[in-house]
Enzyme design. Structure first.
Site, PDB file in Angstrom:
ATOM      1  N   ARG A 260      -0.826  -8.416  -9.967  1.00 52.11           N
ATOM      2  CA  ARG A 260      -0.047  -9.382 -10.736  1.00 52.11           C
ATOM      3  C   ARG A 260      -0.924  -9.964 -11.846  1.00 52.11           C
ATOM      4  O   ARG A 260      -2.132 -10.160 -11.656  1.00 52.11           O
ATOM      5  CB  ARG A 260       0.455 -10.489  -9.816  1.00 52.11           C
TER       6      ARG A 260
ATOM      7  N   ARG B  68       6.487  -6.006   2.707  1.00 53.20           N
ATOM      8  CA  ARG B  68       7.430  -5.909   3.815  1.00 53.20           C
ATOM      9  C   ARG B  68       8.497  -4.867   3.479  1.00 53.20           C
ATOM     10  O   ARG B  68       8.772  -4.589   2.311  1.00 53.20           O
ATOM     11  CB  ARG B  68       8.090  -7.264   4.071  1.00 53.20           C
TER      12      ARG B  68
ATOM     13  N   ARG C 287      13.699  -3.224  -3.768  1.00 54.04           N
ATOM     14  CA  ARG C 287      14.247  -4.274  -4.638  1.00 54.04           C
ATOM     15  C   ARG C 287      13.592  -4.266  -6.013  1.00 54.04           C
ATOM     16  O   ARG C 287      14.190  -4.701  -7.002  1.00 54.04           O
ATOM     17  CB  ARG C 287      14.087  -5.650  -3.985  1.00 54.04           C
TER      18      ARG C 287
ATOM     19  N   GLY D  35       3.400 -11.082  10.326  1.00 55.45           N
ATOM     20  CA  GLY D  35       2.365 -11.030  11.347  1.00 55.45           C
ATOM     21  C   GLY D  35       0.997 -10.827  10.743  1.00 55.45           C
ATOM     22  O   GLY D  35       0.864 -10.477   9.565  1.00 55.45           O
ATOM     23  N   HIS D  36      -0.016 -11.059  11.569  1.00 55.62           N
ATOM     24  CA  HIS D  36      -1.393 -10.768  11.208  1.00 55.62           C
ATOM     25  C   HIS D  36      -2.047 -10.026  12.368  1.00 55.62           C
ATOM     26  O   HIS D  36      -1.433  -9.797  13.414  1.00 55.62           O
ATOM     27  CB  HIS D  36      -2.161 -12.048  10.879  1.00 55.62           C
ATOM     28  N   ASP D  37      -3.286  -9.658  12.181  1.00 53.69           N
ATOM     29  CA  ASP D  37      -3.994  -8.828  13.145  1.00 53.69           C
ATOM     30  C   ASP D  37      -3.857  -9.342  14.571  1.00 53.69           C
ATOM     31  O   ASP D  37      -3.570  -8.577  15.499  1.00 53.69           O
ATOM     32  CB  ASP D  37      -5.471  -8.755  12.748  1.00 53.69           C
TER      33      ASP D  37
ATOM     34  N   ASN E  90      -1.567 -11.080  15.923  1.00 53.57           N
ATOM     35  CA  ASN E  90      -0.212 -10.863  16.430  1.00 53.57           C
ATOM     36  C   ASN E  90      -0.007  -9.416  16.841  1.00 53.57           C
ATOM     37  O   ASN E  90       0.594  -9.129  17.883  1.00 53.57           O
ATOM     38  CB  ASN E  90       0.818 -11.240  15.372  1.00 53.57           C
ATOM     39  N   TYR E  91      -0.510  -8.493  16.028  1.00 57.15           N
ATOM     40  CA  TYR E  91      -0.294  -7.072  16.309  1.00 57.15           C
ATOM     41  C   TYR E  91      -1.000  -6.642  17.589  1.00 57.15           C
ATOM     42  O   TYR E  91      -0.419  -5.947  18.434  1.00 57.15           O
ATOM     43  CB  TYR E  91      -0.765  -6.219  15.132  1.00 57.15           C
TER      44      TYR E  91
ATOM     45  N   ASP F 232      -5.676  -4.131  11.407  1.00 60.18           N
ATOM     46  CA  ASP F 232      -5.735  -3.838   9.980  1.00 60.18           C
ATOM     47  C   ASP F 232      -6.477  -2.542   9.695  1.00 60.18           C
ATOM     48  O   ASP F 232      -6.025  -1.707   8.906  1.00 60.18           O
ATOM     49  CB  ASP F 232      -6.438  -4.979   9.237  1.00 60.18           C
TER      50      ASP F 232
END
Length: 382
Positions: free
Chosen positions: A38, A97, A103, A137-139, A141-142, A168
């Site tokens: 960006r 995501r 989109r 989620g993050h690491d 969580n996975y 990750d």
């Protein structure tokens, strides 16, 4: 040296860790990697702490040898400037995501229509399908969701958060890289591109093969720290030494166990850990606790029984073994000319191109590619 991936152009829409590390590996093997960022601040990791020059040190380590294209993908005019590059790209890596790229008008189906041979790799936590596909989620969580964390949680008083971002890297980066390479090989044979749905959770199950096998075969599912390689055996655990350091003891095989117990002077009556495992564990712990880490380091160096003393990362960077193997020979340079050790990558030296000094890209340093619509300019990254 050009590297085996010379001539392969990668458009990298990913941020943070899994995708950028994957494209770092590809760049190290000679691919041209163009980061799509960006405008203004670029990808999030540029602003992380600690800073090293204009950007974060993390960004420098993960993005050396790449170039940068700063475009607002929500702006139709700017996004349309990508069209020539999309037509020429060999590989696209994205980490949004599910549904985001569609989109933006950048879905696999849309790009395949103009570039049938493209290899399009999507990296997410839970994959493109299934009930959790859209969940954040993050690491942590996975590894929690797929059962790995439950195998070594620590105690309620001192719960353990793993220091490595296992999902990750092990579940995202590595599966992405080898599937991209498989897809390139398949394209060589068939001329066809591929869509790759890389789910970090999915990629973690090989790491718990032993627990999975035990559970499905016997019905006895391993719990928190109660198994052979998770701390449930006196032959595979950490023992505190007298100076606050720890011995990493892993004499699993009987021959190494016999050398180990002899080296530490374990009493004969508790050497058979099958009779009373807890008594053996406590006896070993008492002996280890009587001496310093330096003492045990010398003992185990001589004994060679799969035991070592836990060292920190600072010591690892000075370790003569790793130094002799050249792990830290490459360097990263920032805009001020300062240099630090580059992140070692698992690309064989025979295939690596960035073995000296490289830089991470300045934001938008390749915007001339779209300003001039010069999509055939395949200049090697600087």
């Amino acid at each position: 040296m050009t590297g085996p991936l010379a001539g392969i152009r990668v458009l990298d829409f990913s941020t943070l860790l899994p995708g950028p590390m994957a494209t770092l590996f590809l760049a190290e093997a000679g691919a041209e990697v163009i980061k799509i960022e960006r405008p203004g601040k670029g990808e999030e990791m540029r602003g992380y702490e600690p800073k090293w020059g204009d950007d974060s040190v993390n960004f420098a380590l993960l993005n050396r040898g790449k170039t940068s294209l700063a475009l607002d993908l929500k702006d139709t005019v700017q996004r349309d400037k990508l069209l020539p590059l999309l037509k020429q790209a060999d590989v696209i890596v994205e980490q949004f995501r599910p549904g985001v790229m569609a989109r933006l008008g950048l879905s696999y189906e849309e790009i395949r229509a103009i570039n049938p041979g493209v290899i399009y790799c999507s990296i997410t936590g839970y994959g493109q399908t299934g009930p959790r596909a859209a969940r954040a989620g993050h690491d942590l969580n996975y590894i929690s969701d797929m059962g790995l964390l439950a195998l070594s949680l620590g105690s309620a008083e001192t719960p353990v958060v793993p220091p490595a971002l296992i999902a990750d890297i092990a579940g995202g980066t590595y599966p992405a890289v080898f599937n991209i390479l498989l897809a390139l090989r398949n394209r060589d044979k068939t001329g066809k591109g591929t869509y790759l749905d890389i789910a970090m959770c999915d990629g973690l199950f090989p790491f718990v093969y032993w627990a999975l096998g035990e559970g499905v075969a016997t019905g006895r599912w391993p719990g928190n720290g109660d198994s052979l390689v998770s701390g449930g055996s006196c032959r595979y655990r950490l023992y505190p030494a007298s100076d606050g350091s720890f011995v990493a003891a892993a004499p699993l095989e009987q021959k190494f166990w016999e050398i180990f117990v002899e080296a530490i002077g374990l009493a004969p009556e508790v050497r058979d850990d099958r009779r009373d495992p807890e008594a053996t564990t406590q006896a070993v712990a008492r002996i280890i606790a009587q001496q310093s880490g330096d003492h045990w380091s010398k003992v185990f160096e001589a004994a060679d029984c799969c035991c070592s003393v836990v060292r920190d990362l600072r010591h690892a960077l000075q370790d003569p073994h790793f130094r002799a193997r050249g792990l830290f020979d490459a360097e990263v340079e920032n805009e001020s000319g300062e240099r630090i050790t580059a992140l070692p990558v698992p690309v064989a030296n025979a295939f690596r191109v960035n073995t000296g000094v490289a830089r991470a890209p300045r934001l938008g340093n390749k915007n001339d590619l779209v300003a001039n619509d010069n999509s055939d300019d395949r200049e090697a990254p600087r």
